[in-house]
Design an enzyme around this catalytic site. Structure first.
Site, PDB file in Angstrom:
ATOM      1  N   LYS A 200      34.374  30.773  47.516  1.00 61.79           N
ATOM      2  CA  LYS A 200      34.134  31.111  48.927  1.00 61.79           C
ATOM      3  C   LYS A 200      33.245  32.355  48.953  1.00 61.79           C
ATOM      4  CE  LYS A 200      35.035  33.133  52.585  1.00 61.79           C
ATOM      5  NZ  LYS A 200      33.965  33.932  53.242  1.00 61.79           N
ATOM      6  N   SER A 253      37.302  44.122  49.911  1.00 57.76           N
ATOM      7  CA  SER A 253      37.890  45.374  50.379  1.00 57.76           C
ATOM      8  C   SER A 253      39.374  45.456  50.023  1.00 57.76           C
ATOM      9  CB  SER A 253      37.717  45.474  51.892  1.00 57.76           C
ATOM     10  OG  SER A 253      38.356  44.372  52.510  1.00 57.76           O
ATOM     11  N   GLU A 274      39.673  42.836  42.644  1.00 57.78           N
ATOM     12  CA  GLU A 274      38.710  43.922  42.382  1.00 57.78           C
ATOM     13  C   GLU A 274      38.369  44.496  43.743  1.00 57.78           C
ATOM     14  OE1 GLU A 274      37.955  44.902  39.514  1.00 57.78           O
ATOM     15  OE2 GLU A 274      38.124  43.196  38.152  1.00 57.78           O
ATOM     16  N   CYS A 308      30.743  48.699  44.710  1.00 55.48           N
ATOM     17  CA  CYS A 308      32.135  49.145  44.702  1.00 55.48           C
ATOM     18  C   CYS A 308      32.309  50.362  43.806  1.00 55.48           C
ATOM     19  CB  CYS A 308      33.035  48.009  44.260  1.00 55.48           C
ATOM     20  SG  CYS A 308      32.471  47.275  42.737  1.00 55.48           S
ATOM     21  N   GLU A 405      35.758  54.820  51.886  1.00 54.49           N
ATOM     22  CA  GLU A 405      34.614  54.118  51.310  1.00 54.49           C
ATOM     23  C   GLU A 405      33.625  53.785  52.424  1.00 54.49           C
ATOM     24  OE1 GLU A 405      35.212  50.023  49.856  1.00 54.49           O
ATOM     25  OE2 GLU A 405      34.159  50.699  48.064  1.00 54.49           O
TER      26      GLU A 405
HETATM   27  P1  NAP Z   1      35.806  41.845  52.519  1.00 48.14           P
HETATM   28  O1  NAP Z   1      35.670  41.973  53.963  1.00 48.14           O
HETATM   29  O2  NAP Z   1      37.096  42.205  51.898  1.00 48.14           O
HETATM   30  O3  NAP Z   1      35.414  40.348  52.182  1.00 48.14           O
HETATM   31  C1  NAP Z   1      35.418  39.829  50.887  1.00 48.14           C
HETATM   32  C2  NAP Z   1      35.586  38.330  50.952  1.00 48.14           C
HETATM   33  O4  NAP Z   1      36.876  38.005  51.477  1.00 48.14           O
HETATM   34  C3  NAP Z   1      34.586  37.632  51.853  1.00 48.14           C
HETATM   35  O5  NAP Z   1      34.246  36.400  51.303  1.00 48.14           O
HETATM   36  C4  NAP Z   1      35.384  37.469  53.131  1.00 48.14           C
HETATM   37  O6  NAP Z   1      34.906  36.454  53.968  1.00 48.14           O
HETATM   38  C5  NAP Z   1      36.740  37.121  52.589  1.00 48.14           C
HETATM   39  N1  NAP Z   1      37.836  37.350  53.523  1.00 48.14           N
HETATM   40  C6  NAP Z   1      37.839  38.033  54.697  1.00 48.14           C
HETATM   41  N2  NAP Z   1      39.073  38.011  55.253  1.00 48.14           N
HETATM   42  C7  NAP Z   1      39.863  37.299  54.428  1.00 48.14           C
HETATM   43  C8  NAP Z   1      41.239  36.941  54.429  1.00 48.14           C
HETATM   44  N3  NAP Z   1      42.060  37.321  55.404  1.00 48.14           N
HETATM   45  N4  NAP Z   1      41.718  36.221  53.406  1.00 48.14           N
HETATM   46  C9  NAP Z   1      40.920  35.840  52.390  1.00 48.14           C
HETATM   47  N5  NAP Z   1      39.608  36.148  52.319  1.00 48.14           N
HETATM   48  C10 NAP Z   1      39.077  36.873  53.324  1.00 48.14           C
HETATM   49  O7  NAP Z   1      34.740  42.711  51.739  1.00 48.14           O
HETATM   50  P2  NAP Z   1      33.190  42.775  52.046  1.00 48.14           P
HETATM   51  O8  NAP Z   1      33.022  43.539  53.303  1.00 48.14           O
HETATM   52  O9  NAP Z   1      32.554  41.475  51.916  1.00 48.14           O
HETATM   53  O10 NAP Z   1      32.695  43.623  50.771  1.00 48.14           O
HETATM   54  C11 NAP Z   1      32.785  44.988  50.696  1.00 48.14           C
HETATM   55  C12 NAP Z   1      34.035  45.432  49.949  1.00 48.14           C
HETATM   56  O11 NAP Z   1      34.129  44.797  48.672  1.00 48.14           O
HETATM   57  C13 NAP Z   1      34.025  46.897  49.648  1.00 48.14           C
HETATM   58  O12 NAP Z   1      35.271  47.456  49.994  1.00 48.14           O
HETATM   59  C14 NAP Z   1      33.812  46.986  48.149  1.00 48.14           C
HETATM   60  O13 NAP Z   1      34.305  48.114  47.523  1.00 48.14           O
HETATM   61  C15 NAP Z   1      34.454  45.764  47.674  1.00 48.14           C
HETATM   62  N6  NAP Z   1      33.885  45.361  46.395  1.00 48.14           N
HETATM   63  C16 NAP Z   1      34.625  45.537  45.261  1.00 48.14           C
HETATM   64  C17 NAP Z   1      34.108  45.189  44.035  1.00 48.14           C
HETATM   65  C18 NAP Z   1      34.905  45.357  42.786  1.00 48.14           C
HETATM   66  O14 NAP Z   1      34.588  44.721  41.804  1.00 48.14           O
HETATM   67  N7  NAP Z   1      35.942  46.161  42.775  1.00 48.14           N
HETATM   68  C19 NAP Z   1      32.847  44.627  43.954  1.00 48.14           C
HETATM   69  C20 NAP Z   1      32.111  44.446  45.118  1.00 48.14           C
HETATM   70  C21 NAP Z   1      32.660  44.817  46.338  1.00 48.14           C
HETATM   71  P3  NAP Z   1      33.870  36.844  55.137  1.00 48.14           P
HETATM   72  O15 NAP Z   1      32.663  37.371  54.479  1.00 48.14           O
HETATM   73  O16 NAP Z   1      33.600  35.583  55.816  1.00 48.14           O
HETATM   74  O17 NAP Z   1      34.563  37.852  56.002  1.00 48.14           O
END
Ligand code: NAP
Ligand code: MG
Length: 501
Positions: A200, A253, A274, A308, A405
């Site tokens: 996804k 996140s 992650e 991240c 963040e």
């Molecule tokens: P996000 O909002 O957490 O979304 C990540 C993924 O989860 C997206 O595909 C999102 O879909 C999906 N999602 C949203 N709500 C969900 C739910 N209730 N249940 C299951 N999946 C759901 O994060 P983002 O805004 O895309 O990315 C930024 C964040 O990712 C930052 O906090 C960053 O630190 C973190 N990150 C961490 C790493 C690591 O390796 N530690 C690497 C990269 C990024 P939608 O896009 O359709 O909302």
């Protein structure tokens, strides 16, 4: 900073133009299909805000179909594939990513905003290398033998061994900052270990996941082993809560990570996470400043700061603080902003209008709280979602710009006193993803690395990843590890077999 220029359309490869010329569908059971409800959404170019193409919006009913296809595939022909067959397939995919690197890079650049040069040199190369790396692992997954004692069965002899078996049907949910790479952190290792996958991608960046599906199918992967459900958070939630999904591998996140944990409770599926970070870059006065100034600048600017592991808190030894932060501000200010397809671009736009608003909000709150911008602090240009690289000083540890963040090209710099130590400042966050230490003193480097509570510590570099080096978070930055041999454990489970001889 240069002005925005629109890249000539001729720059686009015909294959990319062709890919964008049609609405994109879900990839389920080896077929391209519309969503059950027939819904679609638009994906946009963040350099212009213009629509690139429309994509099928998968929901719970589509996830059901994908999970059923993945389950059938898991129990079908795929389970009979030998490790060498999986190795060969993954190797072919790695090679195909290299031969189609420019196509993947342009698509990633258009969808995410990052410079196409970076997308090719980093994102596509890294993803290709991950397929090649885990191709090698497919034939090297081993159990062990044990000689049992069984004290309550005197005289009996046993022979025991362990098997590393796949977990089963894996849901991979990934964010928008490194769309292809984040998929490649999960898909190659999942397939090398014999699982089947539902991917996804994030709603902002669904395109390279779909191109990857094409490549995997062309490489000869059986139908249903790899499926892509594009959509919003509700599709991710349907995967996380699905009773027939055995594992969720999530990057995103911390907030959504916690929702995944809740959703996984129903069938106690395995979960690896992650999550976010607020990583420190610790700079001692004895560091090689010529390397540390541009190094720490790129540590927070890389990928428009949407990383991240971004080093968003620079902790500088007090006696070099002014000189050092001035140097970082100059590097930041000299960054060339522009659309990703312009080869002169060093930094692209943020991924979306929403992210632009979020980052702008953090900057104004920081300035209102009393922070001072050595450079940046505003929007760049008047089209697309460009933010100036921003260096904030006079920041108190209670400010939201210091604590939270931001996920944009924004850094806070604060001084520390070497005699008092940097341990408490470095660890002053609920996150523990990464850190870097800049010093020319070897024992100081090791000592500080030991003091920092983070899954990765870089010395005299930042964001120096490798396929073979395990990656993951301490504290609220995650559960489990990706990359390296550690990921093989996350995507397999151990079966113990004990035989009475
Ligand atoms: P996000 O909002 O957490 O979304 C990540 C993924 O989860 C997206 O595909 C999102 O879909 C999906 N999602 C949203 N709500 C969900 C739910 N209730 N249940 C299951 N999946 C759901 O994060 P983002 O805004 O895309 O990315 C930024 C964040 O990712 C930052 O906090 C960053 O630190 C973190 N990150 C961490 C790493 C690591 O390796 N530690 C690497 C990269 C990024 P939608 O896009 O359709 O909302
Ligand atoms: Mg997009």
């Amino acid at each position: 900073m240069t002005d925005l220029t629109t890249p000539p359309a001729a720059v686009l490869l015909p294959a990319v133009r062709d890919f964008l010329s049609r609405p994109r569908q879900l990839f389920i059971g080896g077929k391209w299909i519309d969503a059950v409800a027939g819904e679609t959404f638009e994906t946009r170019d963040p350099a212009t805000g213009e629509v690139l193409t429309t994509v099928a919006r998968g929901r719970a009913a589509d996830v059901d179909r994908a999970v059923a296809a993945a389950r059938r595939a898991y129990e079908g022909e795929w389970s009979l594939w030998t490790p060498a067959q999986r190795q060969r397939l993954l190797y072919r995919v790695g090679e195909a990513l290299y031969s189609r690197a420019e196509e993947f890079a342009q698509l990633e650049s258009l969808d995410n905003g990052k410079p196409a040069t970076v997308a090719q040199a980093v994102d596509v190369t890294w993803s290709a290398e991950l397929f090649l790396y885990y191709a090698g692992w497919a034939t090297k997954i081993e159990g062990s033998t044990v000689t049992p004692s069984v004290p309550w069965a005197p005289g009996a002899r046993f022979h025991a061994y362990t098997l590393r078996e796949p977990v089963g049907v894996v849901g991979a949910i990934v964010p928008w900052n490194f769309p292809l790479v984040m998929a490649a952190f999960k898909v190659p290792v999942a397939l090398a270990t014999g699982n089947t996958v539902i991917l996804k991608p994030a709603e902002q960046t669904p395109l390279t996941a779909l191109l990857l599906a094409e490549v995997l199918a062309e490489a000869g992967l059986p139908d249903g082993v790899f499926n892509v459900v594009t959509g919003y958070g509700d599709a991710g939630a349907a995967i996380a809560g699905h009773d027939d999904v055995d594992k969720v591998a999530f990057t995103g996140s911390t907030e959504v990570g916690k929702l995944i944990v809740d959703a996984a409770k129903g069938n106690l599926k395995k979960v690896s996470l992650e999550l976010g970070g607020k990583s420190p870059q610790v700079v001692y006065a004895d560091a090689d400043l010529e390397a540390a100034i541009p190094g720490t600048a790129s540590g927070f600017l890389f990928n428009q700061g949407q990383t991240c592991t971004a080093g968003t808190r620079i902790l500088v030894e007090d006696r070099i603080f002014d000189e050092f932060t001035q140097g970082v501000a100059e590097v930041a200010k000299a960054t060339r902003l522009g659309p990703g397809l312009d080869p002169a671009t060093e930094m692209g736009p943020l991924v979306s209008e929403e992210q632009f608003a979020r980052v702008s909000g953090y900057i104004s709150q920081g300035l209102q709280d009393g922070a001072r911008a050595l450079t940046g602090g505003g929007r760049h240009g008047d089209r697309g979602y460009f933010i100036e690289p921003t260096v904030l000083v006079d920041v108190d540890s209670s400010f939201s710009v210091y604590r939270e963040e931001i996920f944009g090209p924004v850094v806070v710099a604060t001084p520390f006193n070497a005699a008092a130590g940097v341990r408490s400042a470095a660890n002053d966050t609920p996150y523990g993803l990464a850190a870097s230490v800049w010093t020319s003193n070897l024992s100081k480097a090791h000592r500080t690395a030991a003091e920092i509570k983070a899954g990765t510590v870089w010395i005299n570099c930042h964001n120096a990843f490798d396929c073979a080096i395990p990656f993951g978070g301490y504290k609220q930055s995650g559960w489990g590890r990706e990359l390296g041999a550690a990921a093989i454990e996350e995507f397999t489970q151990i079966k113990a077999v004990n035989i009475l001889l």
